[in-house]
Write a protein that holds these residues in place. Structure first.
Motif, mmCIF file in Angstrom:
data_model
loop_
_atom_site.group_PDB
_atom_site.id
_atom_site.type_symbol
_atom_site.label_atom_id
_atom_site.label_comp_id
_atom_site.label_asym_id
_atom_site.label_seq_id
_atom_site.Cartn_x
_atom_site.Cartn_y
_atom_site.Cartn_z
ATOM 1 N N ASN A 1 108.145 -53.454 -28.694
ATOM 2 C CA ASN A 1 108.559 -54.105 -29.924
ATOM 3 C C ASN A 1 108.421 -53.156 -31.107
ATOM 4 O O ASN A 1 109.249 -53.146 -32.014
ATOM 5 C CB ASN A 1 107.712 -55.362 -30.177
ATOM 6 C CG ASN A 1 108.018 -56.452 -29.162
ATOM 7 O OD1 ASN A 1 109.120 -56.514 -28.649
ATOM 8 N ND2 ASN A 1 107.029 -57.284 -28.876
ATOM 9 N N ALA A 2 107.347 -52.341 -31.106
ATOM 10 C CA ALA A 2 107.148 -51.396 -32.197
ATOM 11 C C ALA A 2 108.254 -50.347 -32.211
ATOM 12 O O ALA A 2 108.742 -49.955 -33.263
ATOM 13 C CB ALA A 2 105.789 -50.715 -32.064
ATOM 14 N N GLN A 3 108.649 -49.891 -31.048
ATOM 15 C CA GLN A 3 109.670 -48.853 -30.990
ATOM 16 C C GLN A 3 111.023 -49.390 -31.450
ATOM 17 O O GLN A 3 111.853 -48.639 -31.953
ATOM 18 C CB GLN A 3 109.781 -48.315 -29.558
ATOM 19 C CG GLN A 3 108.535 -47.593 -29.070
ATOM 20 C CD GLN A 3 108.259 -46.337 -29.872
ATOM 21 O OE1 GLN A 3 109.179 -45.732 -30.393
ATOM 22 N NE2 GLN A 3 107.008 -45.954 -29.975
ATOM 23 N N ASN A 4 111.265 -50.691 -31.277
ATOM 24 C CA ASN A 4 112.560 -51.265 -31.616
ATOM 25 C C ASN A 4 112.551 -51.986 -32.961
ATOM 26 O O ASN A 4 113.475 -52.705 -33.293
ATOM 27 C CB ASN A 4 112.997 -52.243 -30.525
ATOM 28 C CG ASN A 4 113.184 -51.545 -29.190
ATOM 29 O OD1 ASN A 4 113.616 -50.404 -29.149
ATOM 30 N ND2 ASN A 4 112.852 -52.226 -28.113
ATOM 31 N N ALA A 5 111.481 -51.798 -33.742
ATOM 32 C CA ALA A 5 111.347 -52.562 -34.976
ATOM 33 C C ALA A 5 112.315 -52.104 -36.052
ATOM 34 O O ALA A 5 112.697 -52.865 -36.913
ATOM 35 C CB ALA A 5 109.916 -52.455 -35.499
ATOM 36 N N GLY A 6 112.726 -50.851 -36.044
ATOM 37 C CA GLY A 6 113.638 -50.342 -37.057
ATOM 38 C C GLY A 6 114.092 -48.944 -36.689
ATOM 39 O O GLY A 6 113.619 -48.356 -35.730
ATOM 40 N N ASN A 7 115.020 -48.405 -37.482
ATOM 41 C CA ASN A 7 115.552 -47.091 -37.154
ATOM 42 C C ASN A 7 115.022 -45.998 -38.071
ATOM 43 O O ASN A 7 115.535 -44.884 -38.079
ATOM 44 C CB ASN A 7 117.084 -47.110 -37.200
ATOM 45 C CG ASN A 7 117.605 -47.601 -38.534
ATOM 46 O OD1 ASN A 7 116.838 -48.021 -39.392
ATOM 47 N ND2 ASN A 7 118.912 -47.546 -38.703
#
Length: 267
Positions: A25-31
């Motif tokens: 989830n942390a890796q996909n939280a933003g770009n």
């Protein structure tokens, strides 16, 4: 027309010193990507005209870290301002003297981040939330060991008035600096009582008033700012190498001129 939206993202991270594990989830939280570090401003404090305090250890435990910011986007109705909150939960053990980077990469949404909050909690070894060792030398040149520790939860909040711009084009390094000098200048160690071993012990049972003052002022002597990126360091190194190369070229040119003069003399 300006519209405000609140977006909150809760992330989980487990960090011990410089090691970090972050869930999907942390890796996909933003770009956008950033790192957060904690460090001490000084390792030696000048308390009075002649009193000094040399820090040997400064550890802080954090169970939760929150970043707050704002993101502005344009749509057909005007500017939309979105308030962003990111929470990182875990057991963060921070070595302030060595400096501790919580993560190489934290994924967040691009925006302007201006506030960082933390819950200082007893996650350190021994069940402490803060543990500091130092050596106090008074005006007469006598040195006393100093130990401050607390097992209490402490609310920590630090702001950057201008905000720090985070985008998806570069990795931002954010640094929280804690001013140990200012923190211990807020108390008077010359009036502290020593325990039976000759140590100035500051906690909930010894020199309680001093302990309360340190806990209360912890975030007042802190700052939150953007650190220098690795790219800047690399650019500086490249500039130095270019200067060295230019110096070598100049030296070669001087040697060539000397050789030409020698040939003229022989003729």
């Amino acid at each position: 027309m300006k519209t405000k939206i609140l977006t909150a993202v809760v992330l989980s991270a487990l960090v011990f010193f410089t090691a970090c594990e972050t869930d999907e989830n942390a890796q996909n939280a933003g770009n956008a990507q950033l790192s957060i570090s904690f460090e001490a401003l000084q390792k030696v404090a000048t308390l009075k005209a002649s009193d000094t305090l040399v820090f040997d250890s400064a550890m802080v435990g954090i169970s939760e870290l929150k970043m707050e910011g704002e993101q502005e986007t344009e749509n057909e109705y005007g500017t939309v301002s979105t308030e962003i909150e990111y929470e990182f939960e875990g057991a963060f053990q921070l070595d302030l003297l060595a400096g501790t980077k919580l993560s190489e990469l934290m994924a967040v949404e691009p925006g302007t981040y201006d506030e960082l909050e933390a819950e200082i909690s007893p996650v350190l070894d021994g069940g402490h939330s803060v543990y500091i060792e130092a050596r106090y030398t008074d005006g007469e040149g006598t040195t006393y060991p100093v130990v401050f520790y607390t097992d209490e939860d402490i609310d920590f909040e630090v702001e950057n008035e201008n905000g720090i711009q985070v985008n998806d084009q570069e990795i931002k390094d954010l640094i929280v600096r804690i001013d140990l000098d200012g923190l211990f200048n807020s108390i008077d160690l010359s009036k502290a009582k020593m325990d039976e071993s000759g140590t100035i012990l500051i906690n909930e049972d010894h020199n309680e008033e001093l302990a309360e003052m340190i806990e209360e002022y912890f975030d007042e002597y802190s700052e939150f700012e953007e650190g220098e990126s690795d790219d800047d360091d690399d650019d500086d190194d490249d500039d130095e190498e270019d200067d060295d190369d230019n110096d070598d070229d100049d030296d070669d040119s001087e040697e060539d001129d000397d050789n030409d003069d020698d040939d003229d003399d022989e003729d």
